[in-house]
Design an enzyme around this catalytic site. Structure first.
Site, PDB file in Angstrom:
ATOM      1  N   THR A  17      23.854  -0.821 -47.324  1.00 16.12           N
ATOM      2  CA  THR A  17      22.807  -1.363 -47.124  1.00 16.12           C
ATOM      3  C   THR A  17      21.664  -0.402 -47.533  1.00 16.12           C
ATOM      4  O   THR A  17      21.997   0.957 -48.297  1.00 16.12           O
ATOM      5  CB  THR A  17      22.851  -1.142 -45.303  1.00 16.12           C
ATOM      6  N   ASP A  18      20.441  -1.555 -47.845  1.00 16.83           N
ATOM      7  CA  ASP A  18      18.869  -0.771 -47.750  1.00 16.83           C
ATOM      8  C   ASP A  18      18.161  -0.341 -46.907  1.00 16.83           C
ATOM      9  O   ASP A  18      18.595  -0.349 -46.131  1.00 16.83           O
ATOM     10  CB  ASP A  18      18.340  -1.417 -48.854  1.00 16.83           C
ATOM     11  N   GLN A  19      16.972   0.852 -46.856  1.00 18.06           N
ATOM     12  CA  GLN A  19      15.758   0.398 -46.714  1.00 18.06           C
ATOM     13  C   GLN A  19      16.063  -0.709 -45.473  1.00 18.06           C
ATOM     14  O   GLN A  19      15.497  -0.178 -44.339  1.00 18.06           O
ATOM     15  CB  GLN A  19      15.235   0.929 -47.092  1.00 18.06           C
ATOM     16  N   GLY A  21      17.921  -2.721 -43.839  1.00 21.44           N
ATOM     17  CA  GLY A  21      19.008  -2.659 -43.488  1.00 21.44           C
ATOM     18  C   GLY A  21      20.285  -3.856 -43.823  1.00 21.44           C
ATOM     19  O   GLY A  21      21.245  -4.688 -43.339  1.00 21.44           O
ATOM     20  N   VAL A  22      19.883  -4.352 -44.734  1.00 25.02           N
ATOM     21  CA  VAL A  22      20.778  -5.424 -45.194  1.00 25.02           C
ATOM     22  C   VAL A  22      21.832  -4.818 -46.241  1.00 25.02           C
ATOM     23  O   VAL A  22      20.953  -3.969 -47.395  1.00 25.02           O
ATOM     24  CB  VAL A  22      20.176  -6.444 -45.384  1.00 25.02           C
TER      25      VAL A  22
END
Length: 157
Positions: A17-19, A21-22
């Protein structure tokens, strides 16, 4: 009868995930590779064994269309099947779908294939590959490895 989809279930890991949240968009391409490798293993065509026979199957093109986002700890199933094949090329199609705990339990390890994808569509994709030898020269699979070509025909038709 239409070709069945191979299914590979997984749970989204935090590292994917990225910053926001996905799942980062690039991870879907990695997931396609995992799905393709598991598809091949299911049909008794492991990449390792194919490479030992002097064949390589590099990616020529990859495409992904994003419909919805997966998030950490989501249950995801990767569906894979052959879209097109020839003695030289192979095209896989993919669908990544979010599923419920009930789907996970009902369609888990005892079911390697499905007639139709199920769950919420996240991403669709395709990869195009070409059969080459270790010198990266194209090969016609029907001539060099007819048994492998016949196996692909049986699965895809």
């Amino acid at each position: 009868m239409a070709q069945e989809w191979h299914q590979h279930q997984m749970r989204v890991q935090y590292k994917d995930t990225d910053q926001m949240g996905v799942v980062h968009h690039g991870n879907y391409i990695t997931w396609f590779e995992v799905a393709r490798t598991e598809w091949m293993r299911h049909f008794d065509m492991s990449y390792h064994a194919i490479e030992e026979e002097g064949l390589l199957l590099p990616v020529l093109d990859v495409n992904a269309v994003y419909k919805s986002s997966a998030r950490f700890d989501d249950l995801v199933v990767l569906f894979t099947r052959i879209e097109q094949y020839s003695p030289i090329r192979l095209v896989f199609e993919y669908e990544a779908r979010r599923i419920t705990e009930e789907d996970w339990k009902a369609n888990g390890l005892n079911h390697a294939t499905a007639d139709e994808p199920y769950g919420e569509l996240l991403t669709t994709g395709k990869t195009t590959h070409m059969w080459v030898n270790k010198e990266w020269k194209p090969v016609k699979l029907r001539k060099t490895h007819p048994e492998l070509y016949e196996k692909i025909q049986r699965i895809a038709d």
